[in-house]
Write an enzyme that holds these catalytic residues in place. Structure first.
Site, PDB file in Angstrom:
ATOM      1  N   HIS A 198      -6.941  -1.808  -7.163  1.00 10.43           N
ATOM      2  CA  HIS A 198      -7.190  -2.550  -5.934  1.00 10.43           C
ATOM      3  C   HIS A 198      -7.189  -4.043  -6.182  1.00 10.43           C
ATOM      4  CE1 HIS A 198      -8.309   1.473  -4.731  1.00 10.43           C
ATOM      5  NE2 HIS A 198      -7.726   1.078  -3.624  1.00 10.43           N
ATOM      6  N   GLU A 442      -3.731  12.109  -0.081  1.00  8.39           N
ATOM      7  CA  GLU A 442      -3.896  11.442  -1.379  1.00  8.39           C
ATOM      8  C   GLU A 442      -4.362  12.423  -2.442  1.00  8.39           C
ATOM      9  OE1 GLU A 442      -5.486   7.274  -0.751  1.00  8.39           O
ATOM     10  OE2 GLU A 442      -6.866   8.419   0.491  1.00  8.39           O
ATOM     11  N   ASP A 466      -3.130   7.028  -4.923  1.00  5.78           N
ATOM     12  CA  ASP A 466      -4.096   8.066  -5.287  1.00  5.78           C
ATOM     13  C   ASP A 466      -3.422   9.419  -5.472  1.00  5.78           C
ATOM     14  OD1 ASP A 466      -6.647   6.893  -5.633  1.00  5.78           O
ATOM     15  OD2 ASP A 466      -6.709   6.450  -3.500  1.00  5.78           O
ATOM     16  N   CYS A 509       2.060   4.700   2.667  1.00  4.03           N
ATOM     17  CA  CYS A 509       1.337   3.425   2.671  1.00  4.03           C
ATOM     18  C   CYS A 509       0.880   3.009   1.272  1.00  4.03           C
ATOM     19  CB  CYS A 509       0.166   3.459   3.645  1.00  4.03           C
ATOM     20  SG  CYS A 509      -1.118   4.588   3.132  1.00  4.03           S
TER      21      CYS A 509
HETATM   22  C1  PEP Z   1      -3.210   4.916  -1.817  1.00  5.88           C
HETATM   23  O1  PEP Z   1      -4.051   5.540  -2.469  1.00  5.88           O
HETATM   24  O2  PEP Z   1      -1.983   4.982  -2.036  1.00  5.88           O
HETATM   25  C2  PEP Z   1      -3.646   4.037  -0.727  1.00  5.88           C
HETATM   26  C3  PEP Z   1      -2.783   3.464   0.084  1.00  5.88           C
HETATM   27  O3  PEP Z   1      -4.976   3.795  -0.612  1.00  5.88           O
HETATM   28  P1  PEP Z   1      -5.760   2.786  -1.595  1.00  5.88           P
HETATM   29  O4  PEP Z   1      -4.733   2.110  -2.457  1.00  5.88           O
HETATM   30  O5  PEP Z   1      -6.512   1.857  -0.734  1.00  5.88           O
HETATM   31  O6  PEP Z   1      -6.628   3.722  -2.354  1.00  5.88           O
HETATM   32 MG    MG Z   2      -6.079   5.647  -1.734  1.00  2.73          MG
END
Ligand code: PEP
Ligand code: MG
Length: 584
Positions: A198, A442, A466, A509
């Protein structure tokens, strides 16, 4: 640019761009002391200063020990014996002895680097006792540095950067990153980290060039050194030569020009050559991005990660329903007529903690995170659900739940949604009765059950970061396994295909959506939407517009037969290269 020799440190590029300026080193333990060069002949006097500082520190610790002994007893005071031992630790002192003539820098600066390194080694050992000793060592380090008085005014001290600087840190948590003051930080580089963390995602949404996983970063870099951070290639250049600086000025101008040409095309529709529309939306983390969503030409927001707003480091507690409603409404209005998809709080794991907890989770990625947190804090969850529902009265809104592992969580979340709708109806508060509700895919278990889950929700959004982490058991934030984090692992790709085969609208996403080599694969597997950080939107737009959907489908079918990740990547990359060679 600098008298000192140019040095290049290499890591992983995680956020594009070039930053040029002074370095500010922030080790996590205590601020780096000033650094200045010395000569070989200065070494004896440097040792004298150091010895005097050790004697002063010894006296301080002895005094502290006696005071604690008087108040709390001998056993409590014994901790200071460990401090005294560390002060004369032979490993540290012999390392200092070795490094001083090599580095030819003032002794506090070399001592600081040696002790920092020592602490990192201790942290890395899987031993809670050793890890807890790190705090003691830090204490000693701080005392010694305080007691090291400069013998004379240093001749060439690197000044503390007063304005903008490149931040070099051992580690930055997502919270630290969210808190960076963009008006002062030109970019950042860390010793730990990975592409999917993140922290990396936030760097991209902050528009800051960033490089992570640079070995010996804190040891080898100094506050005040002139530096160039190359976020395209993952390089930190210390003391760049005039020639290097010239090259980077040219590279920066060239990249900026190419990017602004792409941005000019923001109003062109994201349709493939054979007419399939792919919604290209934005991933958003911060309120300051709201303005750039429209400027980037995004068709709304495909993922709003609400956790940074809800658990923002500066926030005075969590915003209440009213504050959330106002905030969400602002985003919805900024995106009208397009849809904004709010992801409910995704706390825990490697993200921001939901609340301080005395218990350490051994496996936070498998622990109390995502929808699990929300379902165990119903009142807080319902505040968010109501706030999003209320925002839906002002434009097109969708909501989705993170980290869903199966139907039980979906049923529970939908039940709370129903309760919220009813409460709003009772209070005559307007909202969109048709607001779309979706879930993130995920977790492999959810992907396997996609056909069932599809009956309960309006859309899926595949979180490839994820989904990859959980499918192939590779921690997305651990730099030691970053090289085997493969989003094109056949197991991941088959789960994605399975999810998309259900026929309900499915978005991508995760970070995979911004990899233009893999856009053909995503389109071919059936993605109806791709959501990426705003800086990647212009390039993904061009990619989609140069693809032929039928060709992508044929390639994706081949990919689903492939046995390894490299073959799948290669199949997609080849089609990408054929379709838009100008982007590579
Ligand atoms: C992901 O896990 O791909 C996602 C978009 O969520 P985050 O990166 O916020 O965990
Ligand atoms: Mg995620």
């Amino acid at each position: 640019m600098s008298e000192e020799k140019e040095q290049r440190l290499t890591g992983l590029p995680v956020s594009p761009g070039i930053a040029m300026g002074m370095l500010r080193v922030e080790a996590r333990d205590c601020a780096a002391p000033p650094m200045w060069p010395i000569e070989l002949k200065d070494i004896p006097s440097e040792w004298e200063r150091f010895e005097a500082a050790l004697v002063r520190t010894e006296a301080e610790i002895e005094e502290l020990k006696q005071r604690v002994e008087r108040i709390s007893g001998a056993s409590e005071a014994a901790i200071f014996d460990a401090h005294l031992l560390f002060l004369r630790d032979s490993t540290v002192l012999s390392r200092l002895n070795k490094e001083l003539p090599t580095r030819l820098q003032n002794i506090e600066s070399v001592y600081y680097a040696v002790v920092q390194n020592f602490m990192e080694v201790m942290r890395a050992v899987d031993d809670p006792y050793l890890r807890s000793r790190v705090l003691d060592i830090r204490d000693v380090l701080q005392r010694v540095l305080r007691n090291l008085k400069p013998s004379s005014t240093p001749t060439q001290t690197h000044p503390e950067p007063s304005g903008n600087s490149i931040l070099a840190a051992y580690e930055l948590t997502p919270g630290d990153t969210a808190d960076l003051d963009k008006s002062r930080v030109l970019g950042f580089v860390t010793e730990t980290g990975s592409t999917m963390s993140h922290t990396a995602i936030l760097a991209r949404s902050l528009g800051l060039p960033a490089v992570v996983a640079v070995p010996r970063l804190v040891m080898d870099s100094r506050t005040g050194s002139p530096a160039i951070l190359d976020g395209y290639n993952g390089i930190l250049i210390l003391n760049p030569s005039a020639e290097t600086q010239k090259q980077y000025n040219a590279l920066r101008a060239e990249r900026e020009k190419a990017y602004s040409e792409l941005v000019q095309m923001r109003d062109l529709p994201t349709d493939t050559l054979d007419g399939r529309h792919i919604r290209l939306a934005a991933n958003v983390e911060f309120a300051h991005e709201f303005k750039s969503i429209r400027e980037s030409g995004a068709e709304g927001v495909g993922l709003y990660r609400t956790e940074f707003f809800l658990l923002g480091v500066d926030a005075q507690g969590m915003p209440d329903e009213e504050a959330q409603y106002e905030h969400y409404r602002r985003l919805v209005e900024a995106c009208t007529p397009h849809e904004v998809i709010f992801r409910t709080l995704d706390a825990g794991g490697d993200k921001l903690p939901f609340e301080p907890s005395p218990e350490k989770e051994d496996n936070p990625a498998l622990g109390w995170r995502g929808i699990r947190v929300s379902l165990s804090r119903e009142n807080i969850f319902k505040q968010q659900l109501r706030a999003v529902l209320r925002a839906s009265a002002h434009g097109r809104v969708g909501i989705m739940f993170p980290m869903v592992s199966g139907i039980t969580e979906v049923r529970a979340a939908l039940k709370l949604m129903d309760e919220c709708r009813e409460e709003l109806r009772q209070s005559k508060i307007p909202f969109d009765e048709k607001m779309r509700v979706g879930i993130m895919i995920e977790v492999p278990g959810a992907a396997m059950m996609a056909d069932v889950l599809a009956k309960y929700v309006d859309f899926f959004s595949i979180g490839t970061n994820d989904l990859t982490q959980y499918t192939i058991a590779v921690d997305r934030v651990n730099h030691r396994v970053a090289s085997i984090f493969r989003v094109t692992h056949p197991g991941v790709v088959r789960l994605m295909a399975r999810t998309m085969q259900t026929g309900i609208p499915t978005s991508i996403c995760g970070e995979m959506g911004g990899d233009i080599s893999l856009v053909p694969l995503l389109v071919g597997l059936g993605a109806t939407e791709i959501s990426v950080g705003t800086h990647l939107l212009p390039i993904v737009r061009i990619a989609i517009r140069h693809l032929n959907y039928e060709e992508c489908r044929t390639m994706a079918q081949q990919a689903l037969q492939a046995e390894d990740s490299a073959t799948i990547r290669e199949l997609s990359h080849r089609l990408a290269l054929k379709s838009y060679p100008q982007l590579f």
